[in-house]
Motif scaffolding. Structure first.
Motif, PDB file in Angstrom:
ATOM      1  N   CYS A  17       0.876  -1.163   0.000  1.00 30.47           N
ATOM      2  CA  CYS A  17       0.000   0.000   0.000  1.00 30.47           C
ATOM      3  C   CYS A  17       0.918   1.218   0.000  1.00 30.47           C
ATOM      4  O   CYS A  17       1.892   1.281   0.757  1.00 30.47           O
ATOM      5  N   VAL A  52      -5.004  -5.504   0.598  1.00 39.06           N
ATOM      6  CA  VAL A  52      -4.192  -4.291   0.441  1.00 39.06           C
ATOM      7  C   VAL A  52      -3.300  -4.077   1.657  1.00 39.06           C
ATOM      8  O   VAL A  52      -2.118  -3.751   1.524  1.00 39.06           O
ATOM      9  N   THR A  90      -2.734   3.741  -5.397  1.00 39.24           N
ATOM     10  CA  THR A  90      -3.090   3.269  -4.056  1.00 39.24           C
ATOM     11  C   THR A  90      -2.129   2.192  -3.593  1.00 39.24           C
ATOM     12  O   THR A  90      -1.739   2.149  -2.432  1.00 39.24           O
ATOM     13  N   ILE A  91      -1.747   1.317  -4.513  1.00 43.70           N
ATOM     14  CA  ILE A  91      -0.707   0.336  -4.222  1.00 43.70           C
ATOM     15  C   ILE A  91       0.445   0.573  -5.194  1.00 43.70           C
ATOM     16  O   ILE A  91       0.261   1.173  -6.259  1.00 43.70           O
TER      17      ILE A  91
END
Length: 95
Positions: A17, A52, A90-91
């Motif tokens: 993440c 995540v 986001t990642i």
């Protein structure tokens, strides 16, 4: 086209993440706030949030999906979701 960077999601690689992202748990999953872009995203299931959050603990995405207990018939959907999360930042791939 000059200056265009194509991101290719590779689930055989290690991910995490992004440190710019804050996850806030919600009954449906989580809100993901990006402090860099000020963009708010939704992680629509608690299992996706688990994936995540634990990406950094595993050697690759496939192992993360195994460890989180993602059913085999749902893996294509999770891989597609993770590909989108990489595209939005986001990642990110661990180096």
């Amino acid at each position: 086209m000059r200056g265009v960077l194509t991101v290719v999601f590779e689930p055989e690689q290690p991910y995490r993440c992004s440190p710019r992202i804050a996850l806030r748990p919600e009954p449906f999953g989580a809100l993901a706030y990006d402090f860099g872009t000020r963009r708010l995203s939704f992680l629509k299931t608690k299992l996706l949030v688990e994936v995540v959050r634990t990406l950094e603990e595993q050697p690759d995405v496939h192992t993360t999906l195994d460890a989180a207990g993602v059913p085999p018939d749902q893996r294509p959907s999770y891989l597609k979701a993770l590909e989108g999360l990489e595209r939005t930042g986001t990642i990110e791939r661990r180096i």
